[in-house]
Design an enzyme around this catalytic site. Structure first.
Site, short mmCIF file in Angstrom:
data_model
loop_
_atom_site.label_atom_id
_atom_site.label_comp_id
_atom_site.label_asym_id
_atom_site.label_seq_id
_atom_site.Cartn_x
_atom_site.Cartn_y
_atom_site.Cartn_z
N GLY A 157 -3.85 -1.31 -23.96
CA GLY A 157 -3.21 -1.30 -22.65
C GLY A 157 -1.79 -1.86 -22.67
O GLY A 157 -1.17 -2.05 -21.62
N LYS B 103 17.25 -1.52 -17.77
CA LYS B 103 17.40 -2.97 -17.57
C LYS B 103 18.78 -3.46 -18.01
O LYS B 103 19.38 -4.30 -17.34
CB LYS B 103 16.29 -3.72 -18.31
N THR C 278 -1.15 -2.88 -9.89
CA THR C 278 -1.09 -4.06 -10.76
C THR C 278 -0.19 -5.14 -10.15
O THR C 278 -0.63 -6.27 -9.92
CB THR C 278 -0.55 -3.65 -12.16
N GLY D 59 3.40 -7.72 -16.83
CA GLY D 59 2.07 -8.26 -16.52
C GLY D 59 1.94 -8.53 -15.03
O GLY D 59 2.92 -8.73 -14.33
N LYS E 299 12.14 -0.94 -11.40
CA LYS E 299 13.43 -0.86 -12.13
C LYS E 299 13.98 0.56 -12.17
O LYS E 299 15.19 0.77 -12.19
CB LYS E 299 13.27 -1.40 -13.55
N VAL F 17 13.93 -6.76 -14.07
CA VAL F 17 14.38 -7.07 -15.44
C VAL F 17 13.65 -8.32 -15.91
O VAL F 17 13.64 -9.34 -15.22
CB VAL F 17 15.91 -7.34 -15.49
N1 LIG Z 1 2.87 -3.58 -14.43
C1 LIG Z 1 3.83 -4.37 -14.89
O1 LIG Z 1 3.60 -5.29 -15.69
C2 LIG Z 1 5.23 -4.20 -14.37
C3 LIG Z 1 6.23 -5.09 -14.83
C4 LIG Z 1 7.54 -4.96 -14.33
C5 LIG Z 1 7.83 -3.95 -13.42
N2 LIG Z 1 6.85 -3.08 -13.04
C6 LIG Z 1 7.21 -2.03 -12.08
O2 LIG Z 1 6.52 -2.27 -10.87
C7 LIG Z 1 6.21 -1.03 -10.22
C8 LIG Z 1 4.69 -0.97 -9.97
O3 LIG Z 1 4.04 -1.01 -11.23
P1 LIG Z 1 2.44 -1.19 -11.32
O4 LIG Z 1 2.16 -1.42 -12.77
O5 LIG Z 1 1.96 -2.18 -10.33
O6 LIG Z 1 1.96 0.28 -10.91
P2 LIG Z 1 0.50 0.72 -10.39
O7 LIG Z 1 -0.53 -0.21 -10.93
O8 LIG Z 1 0.39 2.16 -10.68
O9 LIG Z 1 0.59 0.47 -8.82
C9 LIG Z 1 1.23 1.33 -7.91
C10 LIG Z 1 0.39 1.42 -6.66
O10 LIG Z 1 1.11 2.14 -5.68
C11 LIG Z 1 0.23 3.13 -5.15
N3 LIG Z 1 1.00 4.27 -4.63
C12 LIG Z 1 1.53 5.29 -5.35
N4 LIG Z 1 2.12 6.16 -4.50
C13 LIG Z 1 1.94 5.69 -3.26
C14 LIG Z 1 2.30 6.16 -1.96
N5 LIG Z 1 2.95 7.30 -1.77
N6 LIG Z 1 1.96 5.41 -0.88
C15 LIG Z 1 1.27 4.27 -1.05
N7 LIG Z 1 0.89 3.78 -2.25
C16 LIG Z 1 1.22 4.48 -3.34
C17 LIG Z 1 -0.66 3.52 -6.31
O11 LIG Z 1 -1.81 4.17 -5.87
P3 LIG Z 1 -2.62 5.11 -6.92
O12 LIG Z 1 -3.15 4.20 -7.97
O13 LIG Z 1 -3.68 5.74 -6.09
O14 LIG Z 1 -1.63 6.10 -7.45
C18 LIG Z 1 -0.94 2.14 -6.90
O15 LIG Z 1 -1.98 1.48 -6.23
C19 LIG Z 1 6.72 0.06 -11.18
O16 LIG Z 1 8.01 0.43 -10.78
C20 LIG Z 1 6.78 -0.64 -12.53
O17 LIG Z 1 7.75 -0.09 -13.38
C21 LIG Z 1 5.56 -3.20 -13.48
#
Ligand SMILES: NC(=O)c1ccc[n+]([C@@H]2O[C@H](COP(=O)([O-])OP(=O)(O)OC[C@H]3O[C@@H](n4cnc5c(N)ncnc54)[C@H](OP(=O)(O)O)[C@@H]3O)[C@@H](O)[C@H]2O)c1
Length: 400
Positions: A182, A200, A11, A297, A100, A127
């Site tokens: 979601g 945070k 994401t 997001g 985080k 954060v």
């Molecule tokens: N989404 C939000 O709105 C948001 C907001 C603030 C902070 N965050 C933080 O940002 C971080 C990412 O969140 P996200 O929502 O983007 O997560 P996500 O959609 O699950 O994306 C993570 C990506 O990393 C890949 N990945 C996992 N293990 C890996 C590895 N060993 N080597 C290479 N790639 C790997 C995953 O592949 P697979 O799908 O195949 O597992 C996925 O494509 C998290 O720490 C989250 O807490 C997210």
């Protein structure tokens, strides 16, 4: 051209790659040479993506390319994110992250490694999602003694509390709806039990104190026990219930807490509803400053990650700031914190409550569904905790 690599094409990582493409003109106004995503590391291949040709599965391809100067870690979790970040910093490559969990658990160590290798470890997106909060605290408010932080730091819980309030719905029903839309994860524990918000407030407390605050030391309560009755009484009191992260400094005493609070309608956080976040900072000279926006997001979070990349690119290889030292901040015993409280209890126990709380009752909210609501004036957590034990049928919340 500043070449970057993105770890994790999910994401946030996907948002980073798209944003850098879509906003290249805006980026070039500040960085004439522009940004380019040279590598994307992921476990999967993305044959249908226009960026599929840049996807690699070996971190060493990135670490051994001298053209890569910044890495965006958007994989999440502790491992392998920690090992990859550590290796990058040891190679002198700066890292920007939205992770985080990793910042709160191992950030102090990673900052030390960054300093030792002339690199930077930045985490604006960790954060408040897209809200610029860490850099304003570090730069624009650096001259201030920050004495208070009060923040709605988790969009999922704010969405649930807002819906419960607006639709007179139960926690379980709204959680199911949030999962279907979601807004809540299938395993929502980190959000609803306050752990995400706790990480945070630990990061914010570390930044303003300059010392390492362990999130495990912060008293943390979530929202899973909040009922329709709590919302009904909150309305009677002219308040809304919000999950707040708080940091208070008063002389030598420093308190931090995550808990649901009643927020009165004249407070700036009262109007922060749905998935939005709001963070109120109190400085000793500037007074109150409020930050508001999308706390999560794809694009808002990616925007914050890229803002860190821009900061590093503009610094032209120089190390950017040290956020806090390894020295641990010892929080004051939470029992000594003074709060005001809302209590609801069966009508039949009102006389007992009056005897126990005496003059500290500042308002009686009346009766709803066989229960009476009381508002109590300020007292320490210790005193309140002792008295409330004599009223096991009562439920309570803190108030701002
Ligand atoms: N989404 C939000 O709105 C948001 C907001 C603030 C902070 N965050 C933080 O940002 C971080 C990412 O969140 P996200 O929502 O983007 O997560 P996500 O959609 O699950 O994306 C993570 C990506 O990393 C890949 N990945 C996992 N293990 C890996 C590895 N060993 N080597 C290479 N790639 C790997 C995953 O592949 P697979 O799908 O195949 O597992 C996925 O494509 C998290 O720490 C989250 O807490 C997210």
């Amino acid at each position: 051209m500043t070449n970057i690599a993105v770890l994790g094409f999910g994401t946030v990582g996907g948002g980073v790659v798209e944003l850098i493409d879509a906003n290249q003109d805006a980026i070039r106004k500040r960085l004439p040479e522009g940004l380019y995503v040279k590598y994307i590391l992921d476990i999967r291949k993305f044959p249908d993506s226009p960026y599929g040709g840049r996807v690699v599965d070996d971190i060493n391809r990135i670490l051994e390319d001298p053209e890569v100067s910044v890495i965006c870690e958007t994989m999440g979790g502790i491992e392998p994110a920690f090992s990859f970040t550590k290796s990058a910093l040891e190679h002198g490559i700066s890292v920007c992250t939205s992770n985080k969990e990793l910042v709160a658990a191992r950030g102090t160590q990673l900052m030390e490694i960054a300093r030792a290798h002339g690199a930077s470890y930045l985490f604006e997106a960790s954060v408040g999602g897209g809200i610029p909060i860490l850099r304003p605290l570090r730069d624009s408010l650096a001259q201030e003694e920050i004495t208070g932080i009060t923040g709605i730091l988790n969009g999922t819980t704010n969405y649930i509390l807002t819906k419960m309030d607006q639709e007179d719905a139960s926690f379980d029903d709204v959680l199911k709806d949030a999962q279907a839309k979601g807004y809540a994860e299938r395993n929502p524990e980190a959000d609803i039990e306050g752990k995400d918000a706790c990480r945070k407030i630990a990061i914010l407390s570390s930044i303003v104190s300059g010392k390492s605050v362990r999130y495990e030391d912060i008293p943390c309560e979530g929202i899973s026990e909040i009922t329709k009755a709590d919302h009904a009484f909150a309305k009677l009191a002219g308040c809304r219930i919000r999950l707040l992260g708080t940091y208070r400094k008063s002389g030598e005493a420093v308190f931090a807490r995550i808990a649901p609070y009643l927020v009165p309608e004249d407070h700036p956080l009262y109007s922060v509803s749905g998935v939005f976040n709001g963070i109120l900072i109190h400085g000793n000279m500037v007074d109150d400053v409020m930050f508001y926006g999308q706390g999560a997001g794809r694009y808002p979070t990616a925007s914050a990650v890229v803002s860190d990349v821009m900061t590093l690119a503009a610094a032209d290889g120089k190390c950017v700031s040290t956020e806090w030292s390894e020295e641990k901040l010892t929080l004051t015993n939470a029992e000594r914190e003074k709060n005001t409280f809302f209590v609801r209890l069966p009508d039949s126990r009102l006389d007992a409550a009056k005897q126990l709380f005496g003059d500290t009752i500042v308002k009686t909210l009346g009766s709803l569904g066989g229960e009476t609501g009381l508002i109590l004036g300020p007292m320490t957590e210790e005193v309140f905790g002792t008295v409330i034990q004599a009223l096991p049928e009562a439920a309570y919340l803190r108030m701002l």
